[in-house]
Design a protein around this motif. Structure first.
Motif, PDB file in Angstrom:
ATOM      1  N   ILE A 158      10.290   8.515 -25.258  1.00 24.62           N
ATOM      2  CA  ILE A 158      11.154   9.660 -25.527  1.00 24.62           C
ATOM      3  C   ILE A 158      10.287  10.896 -25.706  1.00 24.62           C
ATOM      4  O   ILE A 158       9.275  10.857 -26.401  1.00 24.62           O
ATOM      5  N   ASP A 159      10.654  11.976 -25.034  1.00 24.95           N
ATOM      6  CA  ASP A 159       9.926  13.248 -25.118  1.00 24.95           C
ATOM      7  C   ASP A 159      10.933  14.377 -25.221  1.00 24.95           C
ATOM      8  O   ASP A 159      12.060  14.278 -24.730  1.00 24.95           O
ATOM      9  N   GLU A 160      10.477  15.446 -25.840  1.00 21.35           N
ATOM     10  CA  GLU A 160      11.313  16.640 -25.914  1.00 21.35           C
ATOM     11  C   GLU A 160      10.934  17.589 -24.787  1.00 21.35           C
ATOM     12  O   GLU A 160       9.776  18.002 -24.665  1.00 21.35           O
ATOM     13  N   GLU A 161      11.884  17.912 -23.929  1.00 24.55           N
ATOM     14  CA  GLU A 161      11.674  18.847 -22.834  1.00 24.55           C
ATOM     15  C   GLU A 161      12.887  19.753 -22.711  1.00 24.55           C
ATOM     16  O   GLU A 161      14.027  19.278 -22.711  1.00 24.55           O
ATOM     17  N   ASP A 162      12.637  21.042 -22.635  1.00 22.98           N
ATOM     18  CA  ASP A 162      13.705  22.027 -22.433  1.00 22.98           C
ATOM     19  C   ASP A 162      14.809  21.907 -23.474  1.00 22.98           C
ATOM     20  O   ASP A 162      16.007  22.049 -23.186  1.00 22.98           O
ATOM     21  N   GLY A 163      14.431  21.594 -24.701  1.00 24.32           N
ATOM     22  CA  GLY A 163      15.398  21.570 -25.793  1.00 24.32           C
ATOM     23  C   GLY A 163      16.255  20.325 -25.865  1.00 24.32           C
ATOM     24  O   GLY A 163      17.231  20.287 -26.634  1.00 24.32           O
ATOM     25  N   VAL A 164      15.938  19.279 -25.100  1.00 20.89           N
ATOM     26  CA  VAL A 164      16.679  18.016 -25.166  1.00 20.89           C
ATOM     27  C   VAL A 164      15.684  16.864 -25.216  1.00 20.89           C
ATOM     28  O   VAL A 164      14.505  17.017 -24.891  1.00 20.89           O
ATOM     29  N   GLY A 165      16.175  15.699 -25.632  1.00 20.37           N
ATOM     30  CA  GLY A 165      15.341  14.514 -25.664  1.00 20.37           C
ATOM     31  C   GLY A 165      15.471  13.739 -24.364  1.00 20.37           C
ATOM     32  O   GLY A 165      16.573  13.346 -23.974  1.00 20.37           O
ATOM     33  N   LYS A 166      14.346  13.552 -23.642  1.00 20.39           N
ATOM     34  CA  LYS A 166      14.334  12.797 -22.387  1.00 20.39           C
ATOM     35  C   LYS A 166      13.933  11.354 -22.699  1.00 20.39           C
ATOM     36  O   LYS A 166      12.816  11.084 -23.143  1.00 20.39           O
ATOM     37  N   VAL A 167      14.857  10.434 -22.479  1.00 21.82           N
ATOM     38  CA  VAL A 167      14.633   9.030 -22.804  1.00 21.82           C
ATOM     39  C   VAL A 167      14.474   8.225 -21.513  1.00 21.82           C
ATOM     40  O   VAL A 167      15.223   8.425 -20.554  1.00 21.82           O
ATOM     41  N   GLN A 168      13.481   7.348 -21.507  1.00 22.47           N
ATOM     42  CA  GLN A 168      13.315   6.394 -20.409  1.00 22.47           C
ATOM     43  C   GLN A 168      13.249   4.988 -20.984  1.00 22.47           C
ATOM     44  O   GLN A 168      12.504   4.726 -21.925  1.00 22.47           O
TER      45      GLN A 168
END
Length: 533
Positions: free
Chosen positions: A445-455
């Motif tokens: 999980i990473d924070e990108e562009d103000g949202v959490g990107k989950v893989q």
């Protein structure tokens, strides 16, 4: 040099390069282009030629300034220095004796090793004849003469090859100047990798593999001016046996770095931006006789398609050569050059591209410079060659596989609100580690562009579904009117606290536990913790 919205920009900034469809490094004298390297977003050959002209115009004032400074300092006169000891009589003797036999070998169109043996036999025969005719020489003197013979013979061999091409249009392997060597391809030769291919062109062969990984496999780039993560990696290996040598495999050298980087540039733009996998291509050169970096591009394309990577368009590559003697108007542009044509010729001009346009280029020359006429002809000839090679590749596999192979890890990517990132990770990573342990899935999980990107990745669908369900439960927002199954986590005299969603607790007041009035929680049949234990 960059091109941004159709405008050519000299020395662009990093911010400008993000918007550019061309990124070139150009070296030139005041008169001619000398070196080019860069990447492009499927641009036509005419655009590259215009970019080189624009770059050359920017280079000319700098060259004139250097000349003015040199003249001002009194160092504008070239000094000639030669520490070599030459034997002009021996030089002429080598030329008179060996030129015609070398020319005949050149015309025969032999394969690489047979040609090398034939050239070697001519040289050794001359050495034996010379030694017999000069029996009065000491061993030390003869060794010195043999060194000169080697040097002079190399010049004769080079001149014979060049004249045969210029005068008769016949190359070392018997091809015409525009001919491409025979091609055969194969996909999926190896069962283990997620994708694999063999690409063979003449006596150059690349075995390439494609591996798909998770976000944890990304390469971190951390240099002086750039800190980022790279999700497309390409490694190029050139073992000694590929050229018939038996020697130790040393560390990575300039060849591996330079050729691998060129192939990486040629392919990286074809991966979709939203592709969730980290991709690694490894090209092992099993046999080499020129253009192994371009074989890597072709084999890499086939391996990507065999792995099911939805590339935008397949890419092929070709290396062009040039034969042009000083003071002579006649010249020849060679398609798909051999190793010897690179070594004995005047240019190595590599281009990669799709049917739509160029994706990368690299050029270095050994002559005094190239005119735009020659560059234009080389680019047009390269385009025809690339399209032919691409057509041969498409006979093997014409589009990416519809699905990944069974042993490819599956990845599900989705977004969650920024404020829930901490809840998914938990204190010290406790929650996310627990989910990975319970489900067998890998979660990033990473924070990108103000949202959490989950893989979420796992070898099977069940593990992915279980992990996704757990994450969805954490980020879910309770809704009024919904009914939730809850777990009692603690009991108080005034009620009990229950966990109705992962990480979400609420107080169930004693007045809400039953329809009747309760004096204490125990009356509802809920034992206290010490009693439960």
């Amino acid at each position: 040099m960059a091109r941004i919205d159709g405008e050519y920009v000299i020395n662009p900034t990093f911010e400008q390069l993000e918007k550019a469809d061309m990124d070139l490094m150009v070296g030139a004298t005041e008169e001619n282009i000398m070196m080019v390297e860069g990447e492009m977003d499927e641009v036509p050959e005419s655009a590259l030629l215009e970019a080189l002209k624009a770059a050359h115009e920017a280079i000319k004032p700098m060259c004139r300034l250097q000349k003015e400074l040199s003249k001002e300092l009194g160092t504008d006169v070239k000094r000639e220095y030669c520490h070599e000891v030459n034997d002009e009589e021996l030089r002429q003797q080598v030329k008179d004796t060996c030129y015609q036999p070398c020319y005949e070998v050149t015309k025969q169109g032999l394969e690489k090793h047979a040609r090398m043996d034939a050239f070697e036999a001519i040289r050794e025969n001359f050495k034996e004849t010379y030694a017999a005719a000069h029996a009065d020489l000491t061993p030390e003197e003869l060794e010195e003469k043999n060194g000169l013979i080697d040097k002079y013979y190399h010049d004769v061999e080079k001149d014979a090859m060049r004249r045969c091409i210029l005068d008769e249009g016949i190359r070392l392997d018997g091809r015409k100047t525009t001919d491409i060597r025979p091609i055969w391809c194969e996909v999926d030769p190896l069962p283990g990798p997620h994708g694999s291919s063999i690409f063979t062109r003449g006596e150059t062969q690349s075995l390439s593999t494609c591996t798909l990984g998770t976000k944890l496999d990304e390469k971190m780039v951390d240099d002086v001016l750039d800190k980022s993560y790279m999700r497309f990696l390409l490694h190029y290996n050139f073992p000694p046996f590929s050229t018939g040598e038996a020697k130790a495999q040393r560390g990575v050298g300039r060849r591996e770095i330079g050729h691998g980087h060129l192939a990486w540039r040629g392919l990286k733009g074809q991966l979709p931006k939203d592709f969730p996998y980290t991709v690694r291509i490894v090209s092992d050169i099993l046999e080499s006789n020129g253009s192994s970096s371009m074989a890597t591009v072709c084999a890499g394309t086939l391996a990507l398609m065999d792995a099911g990577v939805p590339i935008k368009a397949p890419v092929s590559g070709i290396a062009m050569g040039l034969i042009k003697n000083p003071g002579e108007d006649k010249y020849a542009v060679l398609s798909d050059i051999l190793g010897d044509e690179d070594h004995l010729g005047d240019m190595d001009f590599k281009t990669t591209g799709t049917l739509k346009g160029l994706t990368a280029t690299q050029m270095d020359i050994k002559c005094d410079g190239l005119s735009y006429e020659i560059l234009e002809k080389a680019l047009a000839q390269a385009k025809a060659g690339r399209e032919h090679i691409l057509g041969e590749m498409m006979k093997t596999i014409s589009e990416p596989r519809a699905d990944y192979k069974p042993h490819v890890p599956r990845i599900v990517a989705f977004e969650i609100p920024k404020e829930f990132i901490g809840a998914v990770i938990g204190p010290g990573g406790k929650i996310i580690q627990g989910m990975q342990e319970d489900t067998g899935a890998t979660i990033t999980i990473d924070e990108e562009d103000g949202v959490g990107k989950v893989q979420v990745s796992a070898p099977n669908k069940e593990s992915i579904d279980a992990a996704v369900a757990k994450i969805r439960a954490i980020v879910a927002i309770p809704e009024v009117g919904e009914v939730y199954d809850a777990k009692v986590v603690s009991i108080m005299p005034y009620g009990c606290f229950v966990e109705f969603m992962p990480g979400k607790e609420g107080l169930l007041h004693i007045s809400e536990i039953a329809w009747k009035r309760l004096e204490n929680v125990e009356e509802a049949g809920i034992p206290r913790r010490e009693e439960r234990e």
